[in-house]
Design a protein around this motif. Structure first.
Motif, mmCIF file in Angstrom:
data_model
loop_
_atom_site.group_PDB
_atom_site.id
_atom_site.type_symbol
_atom_site.label_atom_id
_atom_site.label_comp_id
_atom_site.label_asym_id
_atom_site.label_seq_id
_atom_site.Cartn_x
_atom_site.Cartn_y
_atom_site.Cartn_z
ATOM 1 N N ASP B 171 0.813 -1.044 0.277
ATOM 2 C CA ASP B 171 -0.108 -0.048 -0.008
ATOM 3 C C ASP B 171 0.753 1.352 -0.166
ATOM 4 O OD1 ASP B 171 -2.274 -1.528 -0.048
ATOM 5 O OD2 ASP B 171 -2.654 -1.447 2.047
ATOM 6 N N ALA B 172 1.913 1.179 0.551
ATOM 7 C CA ALA B 172 2.948 2.277 0.613
ATOM 8 C C ALA B 172 3.838 2.490 -0.714
ATOM 9 C CB ALA B 172 3.874 2.069 1.757
ATOM 10 N N GLY B 173 3.576 1.688 -1.656
ATOM 11 C CA GLY B 173 4.151 1.914 -2.801
ATOM 12 C C GLY B 173 5.363 1.017 -3.430
ATOM 13 N N ILE B 174 5.680 0.000 -2.499
ATOM 14 C CA ILE B 174 6.494 -0.998 -2.567
ATOM 15 C C ILE B 174 6.036 -2.107 -3.387
ATOM 16 C CG2 ILE B 174 7.869 -2.784 -1.450
ATOM 17 C CD1 ILE B 174 8.797 -0.647 0.485
ATOM 18 N N ASP B 175 6.858 -2.596 -4.330
ATOM 19 C CA ASP B 175 6.170 -3.942 -5.000
ATOM 20 C C ASP B 175 6.637 -5.307 -4.357
ATOM 21 O OD1 ASP B 175 5.581 -5.540 -7.108
ATOM 22 O OD2 ASP B 175 7.603 -5.323 -8.419
ATOM 23 N N VAL B 176 5.553 -5.650 -3.988
ATOM 24 C CA VAL B 176 5.627 -6.808 -3.050
ATOM 25 C C VAL B 176 5.218 -8.155 -3.793
ATOM 26 C CG1 VAL B 176 5.109 -7.858 -0.858
ATOM 27 C CG2 VAL B 176 5.621 -5.471 -0.947
ATOM 28 N N GLU B 177 6.067 -9.079 -3.961
ATOM 29 C CA GLU B 177 5.664 -10.301 -4.440
ATOM 30 C C GLU B 177 5.856 -11.520 -3.853
ATOM 31 O OE1 GLU B 177 4.182 -10.765 -7.681
ATOM 32 O OE2 GLU B 177 4.136 -8.814 -8.650
ATOM 33 N N VAL B 178 5.136 -12.246 -3.708
ATOM 34 C CA VAL B 178 5.135 -13.764 -2.683
ATOM 35 C C VAL B 178 4.804 -14.941 -3.478
ATOM 36 C CG1 VAL B 178 4.424 -14.589 -0.723
ATOM 37 C CG2 VAL B 178 4.343 -12.305 -0.698
ATOM 38 N N THR B 179 5.694 -15.826 -3.472
ATOM 39 C CA THR B 179 5.402 -17.179 -4.041
ATOM 40 C C THR B 179 5.824 -18.242 -3.113
ATOM 41 O OG1 THR B 179 6.331 -18.534 -6.016
ATOM 42 C CG2 THR B 179 8.039 -17.484 -4.980
ATOM 43 N N VAL B 180 5.222 -19.199 -3.528
ATOM 44 C CA VAL B 180 5.243 -20.256 -2.454
ATOM 45 C C VAL B 180 5.599 -21.662 -3.416
ATOM 46 C CG1 VAL B 180 3.482 -19.518 -0.866
ATOM 47 C CG2 VAL B 180 2.745 -21.300 -2.499
ATOM 48 N N ASP B 181 6.291 -22.522 -2.525
ATOM 49 C CA ASP B 181 6.862 -23.844 -3.250
ATOM 50 C C ASP B 181 5.674 -24.805 -3.118
ATOM 51 O OD1 ASP B 181 9.182 -23.026 -3.672
ATOM 52 O OD2 ASP B 181 10.172 -24.282 -2.349
#
Lengths: 161, 282
Positions: B171-181
């Protein structure tokens, strides 16, 4: 159609002429979230270049339904089973969100590869890294890198976090 | 007789000081975050990337990186995963309880070097904890940096740390990506190795500083992916792990070639780390 693949890095190895030749076999196609592109075991008669959105590869597991095993994002190729007999999909694929693609007629591309070995070699040079990347990603996941010692069946150890 | 400065440093290095557990937050089924404070005396100046030797009295001590607080705060924040006797005791200490702290030790991430650059943060599993202060620092001084990407890989959705915080970072403008195995039935996000997220991250390779923390194999492949994208090796930083005991470069348990990682690490740039990690005997 105009060159729909010029902006994608996957086919960067192709010459301008080869890209134009490949583009002639491509058609823009969009998928709604949840729409299935292909099913496990079906004819591998197409492949896709994902322009936007993402696609989940899945596999049917008895008792557990369709299990997602990997997701593919923009600027990646979906599908390489069309390259080698028996030309059947090893997995299924579903659009994870609204997704734009260019879909290619795989049989026509195969014929072109057979008729024009230079084109065929260039296509193989584009797809081999894709296959290697998928293989390496699979191997890394098999290593279960994030498992705790207990989850991995190793003796308990204290390590810094 | 006036004690020389070296004596006080040596005492600090060797003797765990009692810290009170101020708060304890359960992050996942096996991981908790604790805030520690001293009842007397100032807090030592910790920097992001450094670690402390945390003692569970009567059981033992382990090196744990700082996951928050630090130089300007009045708390040390540590995120601890219970994997053995000491960490189980530490994670089980309730607020009001006491743990021992030695430190700070080691090198830091040195985010200041990334001024004006894009920042790529790649975390694997519990490796997000030592990187959390980097993200918080970037958020606190957002204009100092270009694009900031946080790429996180975890074993299962249940292993994901700081879920609510990740959303606030986005929300603060950081590109956050999460991936799971290993996705479960409810997971609708990305599936696959964390390196696959590099391709979709937006950054200018020549103007990027990357920070990586996680299992060594994951860091190797991530660094290789960043090099392929064109990020210079000396602008890729990894946090290395070996068995640390003294924390002060005395005992040699954490030796990696010419480095004593408790003193010369754990944060090392990839130009220096890669030749060492490619030697099997090390």
């Amino acid at each position: 159609m105009s060159d729909p693949i010029a902006a994608h890095t996957v086919f960067a190895e192709l010459s301008d002429a080869q890209r134009a030749q490949l583009a002639a076999y491509g058609t823009p196609e969009s998928y709604r979230a949840g729409e299935r592109l292909f099913a496990e075991g079906g004819d591998a008669d197409r492949f896709w270049l994902i322009g936007s959105g993402s696609v989940a590869l899945d596999m049917r597991v008895p008792g557990r339904g369709e299990q997602v095993i990997e997701t593919l994002s923009a600027d990646t190729v979906l599908g390489w089973s069309w390259l080698h007999p028996p030309y059947r999909w090893h997995f299924g694929a579903v659009a994870r969100e609204d997704t734009t693609t260019v879909v290619f007629d795989a049989a026509a591309v195969r014929d072109r590869c057979a008729d024009d070995p230079a084109f065929g070699y260039a296509i193989l040079r584009c797809f081999t890294p894709v296959i290697i990347e998928r293989l390496m990603a699979t191997r890394l996941r098999v290593l279960d890198l994030y498992a705790t010692p207990a989850q991995a069946g190793r003796p308990s150890t204290e390590v810094p976090s | 007789m006036t004690a020389p400065a070296a004596t006080s440093v040596a005492t600090t290095a060797a003797l765990p000081l009692p810290y009170r557990v101020v708060s304890r937050r359960v992050d996942t089924y096996d991981t908790v975050t604790v805030e520690l404070a001293r009842d007397s005396g100032p807090l030592p100046p910790f920097a992001a990337g450094q670690f402390a030797m945390l003692t569970a009295y009567g059981i033992g001590e382990v090196p744990i990186s700082l996951s928050g607080g630090g130089a300007s705060g009045d708390r040390l924040v540590h995120t601890i995963r219970a994997v053995g006797a000491v960490t189980r005791a530490l994670t089980g200490t309730a607020p009001g309880g006491t743990v021992g702290v030695r430190g700070p030790y080691g090198t830091g991430w040195n985010l200041r070097d990334a001024t004006g650059a894009d920042v790529v943060i790649v975390a694997g599993g519990i490796g997000l904890a030592p990187l959390r202060p980097v993200v918080l620092a970037a958020l606190a001084d957002r204009a100092r940096y270009g694009r900031v990407s946080v790429l996180v890989g975890v074993r299962t959705p249940a292993d994901l740390l700081y879920g609510a915080e990740l959303r606030s970072w986005a929300d603060a403008g950081i590109d956050v990506e999460v991936t799971v195995d290993r996705p479960d039935g409810d997971w609708s996000g990305h599936v696959g190795v964390v390196t696959s997220l590099l391709a979709r991250a937006a950054f200018d390779p020549a103007r990027t500083v990357a920070f990586i923390c996680g299992p060594e194999v994951m860091m190797r492949f991530t660094a290789q992916g960043l090099l392929t994208r064109g990020v210079p090796a000396d602008r890729i930083r990894v946090s290395l792990e070996r068995t640390m005991r003294c924390g002060a470069g005395w005992c040699g348990h954490c030796q990696l070639g010419p480095l004593l990682l408790c003193r010369d690490g754990p944060v090392v740039d990839w130009a220096g780390a890669e030749p060492l990690l490619s030697v099997r005997e090390l």
